[in-house]
Motif scaffolding. Structure first.
Motif, PDB file in Angstrom:
ATOM      1  N   THR A  86       0.830  -1.210   0.000  1.00  0.00           N
ATOM      2  CA  THR A  86       0.000   0.000   0.000  1.00  0.00           C
ATOM      3  C   THR A  86       0.861   1.255   0.000  1.00  0.00           C
ATOM      4  O   THR A  86       0.581   2.218  -0.724  1.00  0.00           O
ATOM      5  N   ILE A  87       1.933   1.242   0.786  1.00  0.00           N
ATOM      6  CA  ILE A  87       2.855   2.395   0.820  1.00  0.00           C
ATOM      7  C   ILE A  87       3.460   2.626  -0.560  1.00  0.00           C
ATOM      8  O   ILE A  87       3.532   3.762  -1.044  1.00  0.00           O
ATOM      9  N   THR A 131       4.534  -3.750  -8.375  1.00  0.00           N
ATOM     10  CA  THR A 131       5.195  -4.213  -7.155  1.00  0.00           C
ATOM     11  C   THR A 131       4.263  -4.085  -5.963  1.00  0.00           C
ATOM     12  O   THR A 131       4.130  -5.015  -5.155  1.00  0.00           O
ATOM     13  N   GLY A 132       3.600  -2.930  -5.847  1.00  0.00           N
ATOM     14  CA  GLY A 132       2.667  -2.716  -4.750  1.00  0.00           C
ATOM     15  C   GLY A 132       1.525  -3.726  -4.767  1.00  0.00           C
ATOM     16  O   GLY A 132       1.171  -4.304  -3.732  1.00  0.00           O
ATOM     17  N   LEU A 133       0.956  -3.965  -5.945  1.00  0.00           N
ATOM     18  CA  LEU A 133      -0.138  -4.935  -6.058  1.00  0.00           C
ATOM     19  C   LEU A 133       0.323  -6.349  -5.699  1.00  0.00           C
ATOM     20  O   LEU A 133      -0.393  -7.086  -5.018  1.00  0.00           O
ATOM     21  N   ALA A 134       1.519  -6.738  -6.149  1.00  0.00           N
ATOM     22  CA  ALA A 134       2.038  -8.073  -5.838  1.00  0.00           C
ATOM     23  C   ALA A 134       2.197  -8.246  -4.325  1.00  0.00           C
ATOM     24  O   ALA A 134       1.840  -9.298  -3.772  1.00  0.00           O
ATOM     25  N   LEU A 135       2.690  -7.210  -3.646  1.00  0.00           N
ATOM     26  CA  LEU A 135       2.857  -7.302  -2.195  1.00  0.00           C
ATOM     27  C   LEU A 135       1.503  -7.356  -1.478  1.00  0.00           C
ATOM     28  O   LEU A 135       1.335  -8.095  -0.507  1.00  0.00           O
ATOM     29  N   ILE A 136       0.521  -6.598  -1.968  1.00  0.00           N
ATOM     30  CA  ILE A 136      -0.816  -6.628  -1.371  1.00  0.00           C
ATOM     31  C   ILE A 136      -1.453  -8.010  -1.561  1.00  0.00           C
ATOM     32  O   ILE A 136      -2.008  -8.583  -0.622  1.00  0.00           O
ATOM     33  N   PHE A 137      -1.341  -8.561  -2.770  1.00  0.00           N
ATOM     34  CA  PHE A 137      -1.914  -9.892  -3.030  1.00  0.00           C
ATOM     35  C   PHE A 137      -1.196 -10.966  -2.209  1.00  0.00           C
ATOM     36  O   PHE A 137      -1.821 -11.891  -1.703  1.00  0.00           O
TER      37      PHE A 137
END
Length: 197
Positions: A86-87, A131-137
């Motif tokens: 998210t950050i 990158t952000g989406l991959a970490l959230i998922f």
């Protein structure tokens, strides 16, 4: 069968998302819509937001078949990865207009080219949104380690290199040498950590 349907829905989502964002497709749509094309970005964002939410709603109806045993450590790691993701997403939107990105600022994106963004988090990686989406998922999967959330994660990870390939073809056609130079100096989606002297 329901999990196969979920994977197919993600495949359709990612395929149509990239296809409808291609410059050649946008040019064909513009030739049909003429001056109405300036609303295309808003329509595109609305359609894919509804599609995304529909996939999540469908996923919520599936049985909760666990892939991993839930533990406090996995839950903590899930929160941590989702927070980092998210950050990164928030930081990636700081350098450009969210209203323009979504389509609230009505414009013709084939006529009006924004400057190439290479500052902020974009100086560390070229595709921070992925990158952000991959970490959230990933975080969501660790928090809720069900087969459906694993499918969400795996489908995204399969799509990311494909999405980057088509996105970069578009960026090279728009920015040319400027983007190629940027591409040579900044990694795709894993942040470049530089020690400032």
């Amino acid at each position: 069968m329901s999990y196969l349907i979920l994977a197919i829905l993600w495949g359709l989502f990612y395929f149509t998302h990239s296809y409808m964002a291609a410059i050649s497709v946008k040019e064909k749509i513009k030739s049909l819509l003429k001056s109405g094309y300036k609303w295309y970005r808003l329509f595109y964002s609305f359609i894919f937001s509804v599609f995304f939410l529909a996939i999540l709603v469908y996923s919520a109806t599936l049985e909760k078949d666990q892939v991993l045993a839930s533990t406090e450590l996995l839950t903590y790691m899930g929160y941590m990865f989702a927070t980092f993701g998210t950050i990164i997403l928030v930081k990636s939107f700081k350098n450009f207009s969210g209203a323009r990105f979504i389509g609230f600022k009505i414009h013709d994106d084939l006529e009006e080219t924004e400057p190439l963004i290479t500052s902020g988090i974009h100086s560390r990686m070229r595709h921070p949104i992925y990158t952000g989406l991959a970490l959230i998922f990933l975080g969501y999967f660790l928090f809720a380690p069900f087969f459906s959330s694993l499918i969400h994660l795996v489908c995204l990870l399969i799509y990311i290199p494909i999405g980057i390939y088509f996105e970069e073809k578009k960026l090279i056609s728009v920015y040319g040498e400027e983007y190629l130079k940027y591409k040579d100096n900044v990694p795709s989606s894993i942040p470049l950590l530089r020690i400032k002297k």
